[in-house]
Each structure stands twice: as structure tokens, then as C-alpha cells.
Design a protein around this motif. Sequence first.
Motif, mmCIF file in Angstrom:
data_model
loop_
_atom_site.group_PDB
_atom_site.id
_atom_site.type_symbol
_atom_site.label_atom_id
_atom_site.label_comp_id
_atom_site.label_asym_id
_atom_site.label_seq_id
_atom_site.Cartn_x
_atom_site.Cartn_y
_atom_site.Cartn_z
ATOM 1 N N ASP A 506 8.769 31.384 20.390
ATOM 2 C CA ASP A 506 7.522 31.603 19.658
ATOM 3 C C ASP A 506 6.556 30.419 19.781
ATOM 4 N N TRP A 507 5.988 30.227 20.943
ATOM 5 C CA TRP A 507 5.053 29.107 21.158
ATOM 6 C C TRP A 507 3.650 29.476 20.698
ATOM 7 N N ARG A 508 2.998 28.533 20.016
ATOM 8 C CA ARG A 508 1.597 28.709 19.590
ATOM 9 C C ARG A 508 0.791 27.535 20.140
ATOM 10 N N ALA A 509 -0.548 27.693 20.120
ATOM 11 C CA ALA A 509 -1.407 26.627 20.657
ATOM 12 C C ALA A 509 -1.133 25.291 19.958
ATOM 13 N N GLN A 510 -0.932 25.353 18.634
ATOM 14 C CA GLN A 510 -0.725 24.089 17.905
ATOM 15 C C GLN A 510 0.597 23.427 18.296
ATOM 16 N N ASP A 511 1.561 24.237 18.774
ATOM 17 C CA ASP A 511 2.827 23.649 19.234
ATOM 18 C C ASP A 511 2.595 22.822 20.498
ATOM 19 N N LEU A 512 1.680 23.287 21.355
ATOM 20 C CA LEU A 512 1.381 22.522 22.572
ATOM 21 C C LEU A 512 0.723 21.194 22.205
ATOM 22 N N GLN A 513 -0.161 21.230 21.206
ATOM 23 C CA GLN A 513 -0.770 19.975 20.743
ATOM 24 C C GLN A 513 0.301 19.013 20.224
ATOM 25 N N LEU A 514 1.267 19.564 19.488
ATOM 26 C CA LEU A 514 2.318 18.709 18.923
ATOM 27 C C LEU A 514 3.188 18.099 20.033
ATOM 28 N N VAL A 515 3.537 18.901 21.035
ATOM 29 C CA VAL A 515 4.326 18.368 22.151
ATOM 30 C C VAL A 515 3.528 17.271 22.852
ATOM 31 N N GLY A 516 2.217 17.534 23.055
ATOM 32 C CA GLY A 516 1.373 16.532 23.701
ATOM 33 C C GLY A 516 1.335 15.241 22.906
ATOM 34 N N GLU A 517 1.240 15.355 21.594
ATOM 35 C CA GLU A 517 1.195 14.148 20.751
ATOM 36 C C GLU A 517 2.537 13.406 20.795
ATOM 37 N N ARG A 518 3.628 14.178 20.841
ATOM 38 C CA ARG A 518 4.956 13.546 20.929
ATOM 39 C C ARG A 518 5.068 12.741 22.228
ATOM 40 N N ILE A 519 4.611 13.342 23.322
ATOM 41 C CA ILE A 519 4.693 12.662 24.622
ATOM 42 C C ILE A 519 3.803 11.426 24.615
ATOM 43 N N TRP A 520 2.601 11.574 24.066
ATOM 44 C CA TRP A 520 1.661 10.444 24.069
ATOM 45 C C TRP A 520 2.229 9.250 23.309
ATOM 46 N N ASN A 521 2.815 9.540 22.149
ATOM 47 C CA ASN A 521 3.358 8.445 21.332
ATOM 48 C C ASN A 521 4.604 7.834 21.962
ATOM 49 N N LEU A 522 5.387 8.653 22.669
ATOM 50 C CA LEU A 522 6.556 8.102 23.350
ATOM 51 C C LEU A 522 6.112 7.185 24.497
ATOM 52 N N GLU A 523 5.081 7.589 25.208
ATOM 53 C CA GLU A 523 4.538 6.722 26.274
ATOM 54 C C GLU A 523 4.032 5.408 25.672
ATOM 55 N N ARG A 524 3.359 5.536 24.552
ATOM 56 C CA ARG A 524 2.854 4.339 23.883
ATOM 57 C C ARG A 524 4.010 3.418 23.491
ATOM 58 N N ALA A 525 5.065 4.024 22.932
ATOM 59 C CA ALA A 525 6.225 3.229 22.519
ATOM 60 C C ALA A 525 6.852 2.543 23.726
ATOM 61 N N TYR A 526 6.920 3.241 24.861
ATOM 62 C CA TYR A 526 7.466 2.634 26.084
ATOM 63 C C TYR A 526 6.647 1.399 26.446
ATOM 64 N N ASN A 527 5.322 1.586 26.481
ATOM 65 C CA ASN A 527 4.468 0.467 26.886
ATOM 66 C C ASN A 527 4.596 -0.719 25.929
ATOM 67 N N LEU A 528 4.665 -0.431 24.629
ATOM 68 C CA LEU A 528 4.812 -1.525 23.660
ATOM 69 C C LEU A 528 6.123 -2.271 23.888
#
Length: 590
Positions: A506-528
Motif C-alpha cells: 500500500d504505497w502512497r505519495a507521502q510514503d515516497l517522501q518519507l523514504v526520500g527523507e530517510r535516505i537524505w538523513n542517512l546520507e547526511r549522517a554518513y557525511n558527518l
Amino acid sequence: MKGWRGRILRVDLDRGSACPEPLSEELAGRFLGGRGLGVYWLYSEALGAEPLRPQNLVVLATGPLTGTVAPGAGRITAVTRSPLTGTVCDSSAGGAFGVRLKHCGYDALIVRGRAPVPVYLEITPQEVRLEEAGDLWGLEVPAAVARIRARAGALSSVVAIGPAGERLVPYACASVDGRRHFGRGGLGAVMGSKNLKAVVVSGRGRIELADEENFLAVRYEAEKLLAANPVTAQALPEFGTAVLVHLVNQARSFPVRNFQDGYFETAEALSGENFRARFFRRRSACWGCGIGCGRVLAMAGQEWEGPEYESIWSLGADLGIEDPETVIRANALCNRLGLDTISTGGTLACAMELSSRGLGPEGLTFGAGDKVLQLIPRIARREAEGEELALGSRVLAARRGAPELAMQVKGMELPAYDPRGLQGQGLGFATSNRGGCHLRANMLGPEILGIPKLVDRLQAVGKAGLLIYLQHNHAALDSLVVCKFAALALSEEHFARLLRAATGLDWRAQDLQLVGERIWNLERAYNLRVGFGPRDDTLPPRLLAEPGRGRPVELSAMLQEYYRFRNWGPDGSPAPAKIRQLGLEGLLAP
Ligand code: SF4
């Protein structure tokens, strides 16, 4: 699992071993595929590994839509730690490699280690083999691809590096069948450091979908929208990405001579319209794509794979070169030798400005097309003056005593937009987690094209929210994995519906935003974790101080807004509440 194949392949080049393993449904649900899964593995298995050491990973990952008839779903994403920037880095390429990998039964390939001698990896549905590549080492990309495909058969697709990757040029690219490229960030050098000349996949098959009827119905609707959109139905098919030359130049945001100006008087010669009139032979497309933004050109009795907008700019206007034939040749040289065209041009532009100020290298002037054509092979082979240029603009300018003349962020040369005419793009460059890049969140959409809505391109405040939305959107698209050009006509809702029909979940548009935010923050954490911080979220001083053809980028006001919207602390790290909200607490525990 529907959509995904439910299996990944791990290859250890130290041991010469290959081992399939299941892809967990839970992991696929949290990170989708492509960029998301690649960043997850890089963080959890190779955090801090030096880019050119065996411990670094090369991940080639597909997504749940790869190989389906969803628009733009023939692409693949690579993830590694970049030797150019030291950041986490992903890069996307078209062609058919991702589709063939999935046809072999794998969602992703993870390569670690270093082979004792040059090898290439051959993957079929039946077996995985490492083959010696001594006879391929030193070959340019087209020759290596042709030789491997002659052995592997017509249904094969090859990711290969050229001499630049073998010699560890930190902005060496890797190419899919010699025609599409993992351009940015130095994947080619990472493969070279592993003695991995190429990966070839051969297979034919079909991706099983949960609800094929519904999937085809959404796809039918999407095709109608693509056919009704002026960018995807007319501009890109007719002129390729070079259609942007006039648009961006008219907005006074087409960087010229190392970003000294934002308007190229002779841009007409480099425009998509001129390329079409003088050289066009036919369109080319990634697997299954109806847009077909690629160009095949005819010049001097030969066919040439056409330069994209970014390459036309980096090897043209940014070097003060207005002759399209020189640009076509320079682009072809980079592609054959395995060099990222943007970083090659950005480094040459920096060298030209250094030279114009008497800081050397000697005799390199803006507009010197013949010299550029001489230098590109020397850069790829690290010969003579090419050795210093191979280090990239940041190192070159620092060595020559003028670090401010490198037009880069976090070590990556900036792409073809002067942010003094596109303030939001400036924030995008500064906060890009792989360094100076427009593909993390392309503000060209809202600031020039009016997609999803037109905003005042010279206005700074109020841009952060829109940029963050696009950063999440693009991270999700890179993980599905689909082409961002298709997304110019389609909304997240369309991709969520396609994903629902493909996976039965059951994927919704807001779920894609959430996955994108999860990936973005994980990348940020890697860089930090590897030493980056807020001080690295910046732009070259020229763009912050000189007006150019617009206004200096009002970065500090935009950054404050950006950090606040992201719920990041003053040290640039995600707040604990944000980490919990994204379900990253297990992974990011100190
Ligand atoms: S629009 Fe261009 S880059 Fe995107 S999938 Fe189609 S051919 Fe490839």
C-alpha cells in the motif's frame, strides 16, 4: 516479493568469491532500491572506508520498477564513497544494465575487495564468473565493451571503465555500454582501485507484478501525460537536453569562463537548435524509454554520441569555446577515456582562469579548443601537465595558491547553472550531499520551467521548503529507480500507484517522501561521521560576493531556514526526534 527479485549478489574480489543472498522485504520497504539500498549498505558495512581502499563498496542497485514498462524505468544507480569528495556518492545511468541485472535474478550487486590482477565480472542467470581482464586493461571504453559483448552475446550489457578509471583519476566515470555514464563522483576510479575493468550481465526475462492490469492502466495514463507535456513530448525528443542552452542563457544563468559571467554571447552556436540543424542524425534512448533524449550526431563522416546539455556547457561556454565541433570531439574523448565531462570541464576552466592570472599552468587560455583536445587524453592517462589537472579543481587551485577560483562544493565541480540567477539552485548546490550537483534537487524546474510551479528565481527566502521537498522526491526517484525527466510530467502519486500495482503493497505519495527523507538523513549522517559539517554547506566565494548577472547568493539566510525545516541542530546533525521519526535510531546509535 513482487516488483523486486528478492535476491542480491555479493562479490568479494579479495577471495574471488560470489554469493547470492535474500533481500529482506523489510529493508526493501524502508529503502526501496537503487540509491536507498546502496546508501544503507555503505553506511552499515563500510562507514569510513577510504574511497580507493578495498574496504570501500561498489553497489550497483536496481529498484522495484526497474525492467517494468513504467516510464523511464531502464536505469540503474551506483553507490560508493567518492574519491573526489570523500562523501557518500550515488550516480545514475541509463541504458539496459539494470534491466539485465534484474533479468539475471538480482536486485543489486555489492562488490568489495581488490582483485590481485585485472578482472571483469560476468553474471548470467545460471552463474557468476570472474574472468581475467589483462587483455582489456588499457583499452578505451568502446573497445573494452565491444570485446566483452562479443564474448557475452547480444543480450548483454556492460559497465566498464576506461584508462582514466584505471589510473585512479578521482573524477573518472564508468559507462554503460559506452553510451550512458555514471558520470559524477569517480565511480570509475573506485572500480579501477579494485582492478575491476567491467561487469557484464546477460539475461532475458520478465519482472513479475502483483497487479498487472492495474499497472498497465496507470502506465497508460502516464503515457498520455508524457505525450501532453511540452518538455517530455516536444523539447527533449526534438532537441535533447541541449534545449536548455537558450533558456538558461536567457535567464543569465549560463556560466561562462569559470563562472566569471552568466551570459554567453555566442550561445546560439551551442544551442540544441543549432546542433539539430547541423548535426542531427537520430535520437537514442535508454531501455524502454519513449522520450529518447539522447542524440546521435553526424560529423566529418562519422557518427558521434551527442553531447548532453551539461557537457555542451562544461566543454563549451565554461571554457569560452563556441565551436560545437570542438565540443563534440571533447565530449567523445571524455566518454572514450572514461572521464566525467562536468568535472573535466570545471577543472580545465579553473586552470584557464589560474593561467589568465599568471598562476599557471602556462599557455592555457579561454577558448583554446585545440589545447583542450590535447589535454583531455593527458588528464585521463595522468601524463605531463595532465597529472595535475587529474586531481580536480579544488586541489589544483589550492596548489596554485588561489583556492577561491575552484568552482566546486565539497570538491565536486559545479554543473551548468549560475546560482546568482537561481537562488534556490544555490542552496541546492551548497546542501548537496555528494558535492556540487543539480541532480539532488533540480530547482531548474520551479525556477525556470515552472514545474511543479513557477517561483521567483531571484528570491532567496522561502526556497528551503521547496528544495527539501525536491531533495526527498529525487532520492525516492533514484531508489525506484526511474528517470527524473519522466517525473517532469508525472507526480509522486503516479509513481506511488505504479509501485502499489507492482508490489501489491500500500504505497502512497507521502510514503515516497518519507523514504526520500530517510535516505537524505542517512546520507547526511554518513557525511558527518566521516568529518563533514555545516562549514562544508557552502559555495565558492565568487558566488557569495559578486553579483554576476543576478545577485550574490543569499546563502546564509537560506541555510538557516533549511536547517530549521530539516530539524537539524547547529552542528548540522539530525535531531534525535527526527532520527526516531525516520526509524533510523538502530542504525545511527552512537
Ligand atoms: S528521458 Fe533520456 S535519460 Fe531519461 S530514460 Fe529516457 S532516454 Fe534515458
